[in-house]
Write an enzyme that holds these catalytic residues in place. Structure first.
Site, short mmCIF file in Angstrom:
data_model
loop_
_atom_site.label_atom_id
_atom_site.label_comp_id
_atom_site.label_asym_id
_atom_site.label_seq_id
_atom_site.Cartn_x
_atom_site.Cartn_y
_atom_site.Cartn_z
N LYS A 1 -11.06 -3.90 -3.30
CA LYS A 1 -12.04 -2.83 -3.47
C LYS A 1 -11.38 -1.48 -3.62
O LYS A 1 -12.00 -0.54 -4.08
CB LYS A 1 -13.02 -2.83 -2.30
CG LYS A 1 -12.40 -2.64 -0.92
CD LYS A 1 -13.49 -2.55 0.11
CE LYS A 1 -13.27 -3.48 1.28
NZ LYS A 1 -12.16 -3.11 2.15
N LYS B 1 -4.42 -9.55 -5.74
CA LYS B 1 -5.73 -9.97 -5.24
C LYS B 1 -6.80 -8.98 -5.66
O LYS B 1 -6.53 -7.78 -5.85
CB LYS B 1 -5.71 -10.17 -3.72
CG LYS B 1 -5.66 -8.90 -2.92
CD LYS B 1 -6.06 -9.14 -1.47
CE LYS B 1 -6.21 -7.77 -0.80
NZ LYS B 1 -6.96 -7.74 0.41
N LYS C 1 0.81 -1.23 0.00
CA LYS C 1 0.00 0.00 0.00
C LYS C 1 0.84 1.27 0.00
O LYS C 1 0.34 2.33 -0.35
CB LYS C 1 -0.97 0.01 1.19
CG LYS C 1 -2.07 -1.02 1.06
CD LYS C 1 -3.25 -0.70 1.93
CE LYS C 1 -4.37 -1.70 1.65
NZ LYS C 1 -5.58 -1.41 2.40
P1 ATP Z 1 -8.50 -2.89 0.51
O1 ATP Z 1 -8.28 -3.08 -0.93
O2 ATP Z 1 -9.14 -1.60 0.85
O3 ATP Z 1 -7.30 -3.18 1.35
P2 ATP Z 1 -9.77 -5.41 0.60
O4 ATP Z 1 -10.69 -5.55 -0.53
O5 ATP Z 1 -8.49 -6.12 0.58
O6 ATP Z 1 -9.59 -3.90 0.93
P3 ATP Z 1 -10.33 -5.80 3.39
O7 ATP Z 1 -11.26 -4.92 4.08
O8 ATP Z 1 -8.90 -5.52 3.62
O9 ATP Z 1 -10.61 -5.85 1.84
O10 ATP Z 1 -10.63 -7.30 3.73
C1 ATP Z 1 -11.79 -7.81 4.32
C2 ATP Z 1 -11.72 -9.31 4.32
O11 ATP Z 1 -11.89 -9.79 2.99
C3 ATP Z 1 -10.41 -9.88 4.83
O12 ATP Z 1 -10.68 -11.04 5.59
C4 ATP Z 1 -9.69 -10.25 3.58
O13 ATP Z 1 -8.77 -11.29 3.78
C5 ATP Z 1 -10.83 -10.68 2.68
N1 ATP Z 1 -10.50 -10.47 1.27
C6 ATP Z 1 -10.23 -9.29 0.69
N2 ATP Z 1 -9.96 -9.44 -0.62
C7 ATP Z 1 -10.04 -10.77 -0.86
C8 ATP Z 1 -9.86 -11.56 -2.02
N3 ATP Z 1 -9.53 -11.02 -3.17
N4 ATP Z 1 -10.04 -12.91 -1.92
C9 ATP Z 1 -10.38 -13.46 -0.75
N5 ATP Z 1 -10.56 -12.76 0.39
C10 ATP Z 1 -10.40 -11.44 0.35
#
Ligand code: ATP
Ligand code: LTN
Length: 327
Positions: free
Chosen positions: A195, A192, A111
């Site tokens: 969002k 990955k 990040k």
């Molecule tokens: P950001 O991009 O803002 O960091 P994010 O989409 O990674 O957000 P988080 O809020 O960090 O989402 O994660 C919430 C939950 O969703 C965590 O348990 C994370 O491991 C899971 N998660 C996020 N993205 C994925 C993905 N691509 N596949 C599986 N699990 C995910």
């Protein structure tokens, strides 16, 4: 009965990755365990957030919690900022965390890379996450693969605290799903699905309408071959789409391979889109009902009350053990 806790950041629109990797498992866990699920708004501001957008996203994520099947009579559902003990224990644990430990965190590296001004909160983010977990005497933390390293640090901090100040925290375990722990980006299977990716074509949002879902999947990157075959090393893009398909249907990876043998990517992508639409549509319907009722506020009020009672008690014990004069 184990105590389970997890959190999702309101840093954008929830994606299909969040649903498959996190939310869907929360819904199953609440049937058998004592669960705490929160929207971690204090974590979201570790990168800049527009105030109006933060408010909307926080409400939207909470409504998606409920729409996905989290039930406030079975789980404690709350906002992190509604329970003040999080920020306070976060600070106490920051003082026990070593710089070297934070410097090793891959989420921080990802990040912060290429950015000019990086907030100090992005660096100390894992200490706050440890506070979230330890405040509730958590045993199990359901998360996607990407959070393993943060959980390892939480375990180290719990052990460190227990050794220095006396047995206080149980040591939490990660709970990572076997399928869908890492849904990858639609435009780049080495990243990955996330969002906060500025390219909306890289993810399926849980609130994307059927046509948007169809369009995003039909445009998703694939290799130039035509075989629907699961091979993470040689065909990461198609393998990712197959994991999504398996997660959104009752087909196994082997059954998907057999069904599309010799047919190329076209029919596969079409059916995949319909499976995703069918998974998300009922959630979207409930989401609209929830946003137009007063359900959200009531659930958050009682969630914060119940969570605060437990968190405040832990914080008091922690402060007493560390030598603070209690009020
Ligand atoms: P950001 O991009 O803002 O960091 P994010 O989409 O990674 O957000 P988080 O809020 O960090 O989402 O994660 C919430 C939950 O969703 C965590 O348990 C994370 O491991 C899971 N998660 C996020 N993205 C994925 C993905 N691509 N596949 C599986 N699990 C995910
Ligand atoms: N760091 C997590 C979100 C998060 C969390 C938590 C997850 C904050 N506090 C406590 C589990 C338990 C993320 O970025 N997905």
């Amino acid at each position: 009965m184990k105590r389970v806790l997890s959190g999702i950041q309101p840093s954008g629109q929830l994606t299909l990755g969040n649903y498959i990797g996190a939310l869907r498992n929360y819904v199953l866990l609440q049937e058998e365990h004592d669960c705490f699920f929160m929207v971690v708004d204090l974590h979201a501001i570790t990168v800049p957030q527009e105030p109006a957008a933060l408010k909307e996203q926080t409400e939207s994520v909470t409504a998606l919690f409920l729409a996905s099947g989290l039930d406030p009579t079975k789980s404690n559902i709350f906002l992190q900022s509604h329970v003040r003990a999080h920020a306070e224990l976060g600070w106490l644990l920051t003082t026990l965390t070593y710089m070297g430990e934070l410097e090793r965190m891959t989420q921080f590296k990802d990040k912060s890379s290429g950015k000019e001004s990086i907030g100090a909160g992005l660096f100390t983010y894992p200490s706050l996450m440890a506070a979230d977990i330890l405040l509730y005497g958590t045993n199990l933390v359901p998360v996607g693969d990407d959070q393993k390293q943060h959980l390892e640090l939480t375990r180290d901090l719990a052990n460190r605290f227990n050794q220095r100040f006396g047995e206080t925290f149980p040591i939490p375990e990660p709970f990572i799903p076997k399928v869908g722990a890492r849904i990858m980006s639609l435009d780049d299977a080495s990243k990955k699905m996330s969002k906060s990716n500025p390219n909306a074509g890289s993810y399926i949002a849980m609130l994307d309408g059927p046509d948007v879902i169809r369009k995003k999947l039909s445009r998703s990157v694939t290799d130039s071959g035509r075989e629907v075959k699961y091979d993470l090393a040689a065909k990461p893009e198609i393998s990712n789409l197959m994991s999504i398909y398996a997660s959104c249907s009752d087909l196994s990876i082997q059954q998907i391979e057999a069904r599309y043998e010799g047919q190329g990517y076209g029919p596969f992508k079409k059916d995949l889109a319909e499976a995703v639409v069918a998974t998300l549509e009922p959630i979207q319907q409930r989401y609209r009902d929830i946003r137009s009722s007063g359900e959200l506020e009531a659930a958050l009020r009682s969630g914060a009350e119940q969570a605060s009672a437990i968190a405040d008690k832990t914080l008091r014990e922690v402060k007493a053990r560390m030598g603070f004069v209690l009020p």
